[in-house]
Design an enzyme around this catalytic site. Structure first.
Site, PDB file in Angstrom:
ATOM      1  N   THR A  46     -20.389  -6.250 -24.965  1.00  0.00           N
ATOM      2  CA  THR A  46     -19.555  -7.351 -24.485  1.00  0.00           C
ATOM      3  C   THR A  46     -19.786  -7.490 -22.975  1.00  0.00           C
ATOM      4  O   THR A  46     -20.219  -6.541 -22.323  1.00  0.00           O
ATOM      5  CB  THR A  46     -18.064  -7.099 -24.813  1.00  0.00           C
ATOM      6  OG1 THR A  46     -17.675  -5.873 -24.230  1.00  0.00           O
ATOM      7  CG2 THR A  46     -17.839  -7.073 -26.321  1.00  0.00           C
ATOM      8  N   THR A  48     -18.211  -7.792 -19.729  1.00  0.00           N
ATOM      9  CA  THR A  48     -17.756  -6.906 -18.654  1.00  0.00           C
ATOM     10  C   THR A  48     -18.128  -5.451 -18.952  1.00  0.00           C
ATOM     11  O   THR A  48     -18.517  -4.703 -18.052  1.00  0.00           O
ATOM     12  CB  THR A  48     -16.234  -7.037 -18.434  1.00  0.00           C
ATOM     13  OG1 THR A  48     -15.947  -8.397 -18.089  1.00  0.00           O
ATOM     14  CG2 THR A  48     -15.739  -6.124 -17.325  1.00  0.00           C
ATOM     15  N   CYS A  49     -18.044  -5.063 -20.210  1.00  0.00           N
ATOM     16  CA  CYS A  49     -18.369  -3.682 -20.598  1.00  0.00           C
ATOM     17  C   CYS A  49     -19.839  -3.365 -20.308  1.00  0.00           C
ATOM     18  O   CYS A  49     -20.164  -2.283 -19.824  1.00  0.00           O
ATOM     19  CB  CYS A  49     -18.067  -3.468 -22.078  1.00  0.00           C
ATOM     20  SG  CYS A  49     -16.344  -3.805 -22.514  1.00  0.00           S
ATOM     21  N   SER A  50     -20.715  -4.312 -20.601  1.00  0.00           N
ATOM     22  CA  SER A  50     -22.159  -4.097 -20.444  1.00  0.00           C
ATOM     23  C   SER A  50     -22.670  -4.357 -19.036  1.00  0.00           C
ATOM     24  O   SER A  50     -23.660  -3.761 -18.622  1.00  0.00           O
ATOM     25  CB  SER A  50     -22.926  -5.008 -21.405  1.00  0.00           C
ATOM     26  OG  SER A  50     -22.695  -4.622 -22.730  1.00  0.00           O
ATOM     27  N   LEU A  54     -19.625   0.285 -18.109  1.00  0.00           N
ATOM     28  CA  LEU A  54     -20.534   1.403 -18.380  1.00  0.00           C
ATOM     29  C   LEU A  54     -21.576   1.583 -17.273  1.00  0.00           C
ATOM     30  O   LEU A  54     -21.796   2.712 -16.816  1.00  0.00           O
ATOM     31  CB  LEU A  54     -21.197   1.254 -19.749  1.00  0.00           C
ATOM     32  CG  LEU A  54     -22.186   2.359 -20.144  1.00  0.00           C
ATOM     33  CD1 LEU A  54     -21.557   3.744 -20.095  1.00  0.00           C
ATOM     34  CD2 LEU A  54     -22.759   2.061 -21.527  1.00  0.00           C
TER      35      LEU A  54
END
Length: 161
Positions: A46, A48-50, A54
């Site tokens: 997704t 913001t996560c990617s 992370l």
């Protein structure tokens, strides 16, 4: 249930992909006798996560290690195969431990589930914890759609002091 500083990490089993395939590990195995930074996020691949969440922990991995953090763990409501593919794509293997919380048992036990609507469904809320020997010493939960307190730089500033 809502977690608080001073609480023990709840006992659940999480999945990861190891050299021999899918492995189920207990939270006792993961956190006993260790100082661990855990960050939860809505999902692999997704935006913001990617793009931010992370990658920030990957970038600051050595800095966390230098201040005595034994492990950095990422928890998401995905399956173990997706988490492995995501770790490989972003270069997290060997640095960040990615765990699948596919039935959101860990996220729910921590009081960190959130309904993200018909596309994503029930997911882990964006958050971060510092756990020392199975006890939560710090806890940060983002407001909906925010990315201000669970990022790597914020957590590094906490564990550095």
């Amino acid at each position: 249930m809502t977690i608080n500083v001073g609480d023990s990490i709840p006992f659940v089993r999480l999945a990861t992909m190891g050299a021999e395939g899918k492995e189920d590990l207990s939270t006792d195995d993961l956190f006993k006798g260790k100082k661990v930074v855990i960050f939860g996020l809505p999902g692999a691949f997704t935006p913001t996560c990617s793009e931010k969440h992370l990658p920030g922990y990957i970038e600051l991995y050595e800095a966390f290690e230098a201040v005595g953090v034994d492990a950095i763990a990422c928890i998401a409501v995905n399956d173990a195969h997706v988490m492995l593919a995501w770790a490989e794509q972003l270069g997290a293997n060997g640095l960040i431990d990615l765990f699948a919380d596919s039935r959101y048992m860990f996220s729910d036990a921590l009081g960190l589930t959130t309904d993200m609507g018909p596309v994503l469904g029930i997911r882990a809320a964006r958050s971060a914890l510092i756990v020392n020997d199975g006890i939560i010493t710090h806890f940060f939960k983002e407001k909906p759609k925010a990315f201000e307190v669970s990022d790597a730089k914020s957590l590094l500033s906490v564990v550095s002091h």
